[in-house]
Design an enzyme around this catalytic site. Structure first.
Site, PDB file in Angstrom:
ATOM      1  N   ASP A 153      21.929  87.609   6.394  1.00 23.82           N
ATOM      2  CA  ASP A 153      22.896  88.705   6.320  1.00 23.82           C
ATOM      3  C   ASP A 153      22.452  89.875   7.202  1.00 23.82           C
ATOM      4  O   ASP A 153      21.262  90.024   7.499  1.00 23.82           O
ATOM      5  CB  ASP A 153      23.018  89.220   4.876  1.00 23.82           C
ATOM      6  CG  ASP A 153      23.563  88.148   3.942  1.00 23.82           C
ATOM      7  OD1 ASP A 153      24.237  87.225   4.427  1.00 23.82           O
ATOM      8  OD2 ASP A 153      23.293  88.256   2.725  1.00 23.82           O
TER       9      ASP A 153
HETATM   10  N1  URA Z   1      20.858  84.657   0.782  1.00 20.56           N
HETATM   11  C1  URA Z   1      21.462  85.860   0.867  1.00 20.56           C
HETATM   12  O1  URA Z   1      22.058  86.324  -0.078  1.00 20.56           O
HETATM   13  N2  URA Z   1      21.366  86.522   2.034  1.00 20.56           N
HETATM   14  C2  URA Z   1      20.689  86.059   3.113  1.00 20.56           C
HETATM   15  O2  URA Z   1      20.620  86.739   4.151  1.00 20.56           O
HETATM   16  C3  URA Z   1      20.065  84.810   2.999  1.00 20.56           C
HETATM   17  C4  URA Z   1      20.167  84.123   1.817  1.00 20.56           C
END
Ligand code: URA
Length: 255
Positions: free
Chosen positions: A102
């Site tokens: 993310d």
């Molecule tokens: N899970 C999440 O919630 N965010 C990420 O960036 C990776 C795994």
């Protein structure tokens, strides 16, 4: 292929640095100093040396990026800077992110032009394990261990594969999670289902490939094909967890 292109494709030198090195007489082809950037070489036939070191032909490029928050894992985005902006332009033209974190997450992202490897690590059937360290809004509860192990429901009919979770030693706000799949915002949604919230997330390893101690957040390094194969090896958690705790105490504890 031109000698300057061969060098920039197969080493950390940019095209202009390669031309400069050739001009200075630092480059040899089959033992002979070559001073012309447009000298023609073949990927696998000529022995190219730069300053006494052999430059071997690399079919693919692999970049291990320690992603900082604020960048999206995409090749282009109208609203946010992408992870490709964190590497030199001569590399960013060739590679793409193999997998996503993310925008607000940090840690291991592989950038490559190797579509075959990318497919192997992303295909859900392979179940390449990924290890995350997260900071929670509220203290870790021991019930999370069984909840995650039994395959937590995300509340919209989606059910996760069994996953491992445990608290960081002596720090109840931090936890370590191992997933073998990659649903959208998965770690955040798993903790949300358990009644908690992820405030910070860092991916430390994929398979047996981990963030090296020296690689600070925002930095990157090039990997050789043999290093990248670690992605497909089972993780050696004895070693990985020791390294993660060192990394945690030097980079993450103040997050
Ligand atoms: N899970 C999440 O919630 N965010 C990420 O960036 C990776 C795994």
């Amino acid at each position: 292929m031109r000698l300057d292109k061969f060098i920039s494709d197969n080493s950390i030198l940019s095209r202009s640095q390669a031309r400069e090195a050739i001009k200075k007489g630092l480059v040899k082809s089959d033992g002979v100093v070559i001073k012309k950037a447009d000298f023609q070489v073949s990927n696998d036939k000529n022995k190219i040396e730069y300053d006494g070191n052999i430059i071997s032909y690399r079919k693919n490029r692999y970049i291990l990026l320690n992603k900082p928050a604020g960048y999206v894992c995409s090749t282009n985005d109208p609203d946010s800077p992408t992870v490709l902006e964190l590497i030199p332009p001569e590399l960013s033209k060739k590679v793409f992110p193999a997998g996503r974190l993310d925008k607000d997450s940090e840690g291991l992202v592989l950038l490559t032009d190797d579509g075959e490897l990318s497919h192997k690590i992303l295909t859900p059937e392979k179940h390449v394990p990924k290890l995350y360290i997260v900071k929670l809004a509220e203290c870790f509860k021991i019930q999370y261990i069984d909840l995650f192990a039994s395959g937590i429901s995300l509340g919209n009919g989606e059910v996760c594969m069994p996953a491992k979770v445990f608290p960081v030693e002596n720090n109840d706000l931090w936890a370590i999670v191992e997933l073998k799949e990659g649903k959208y915002h998965q770690v955040k949604r798993m903790f949300a289902s358990a009644g908690n919230q992820v405030e910070y997330l860092f991916r430390f390893c994929m398979g047996n490939l981990q963030i090296p101690e020296k690689l600070a957040i925002g930095d990157f390094m090039e990997l050789m094909h043999k290093d990248v194969e670690k992605l497909l090896e089972p993780p050696d958690y004895n070693c990985i967890l020791q390294n993660l705790y060192v990394y945690f105490s030097s980079y993450l504890i103040n997050k």
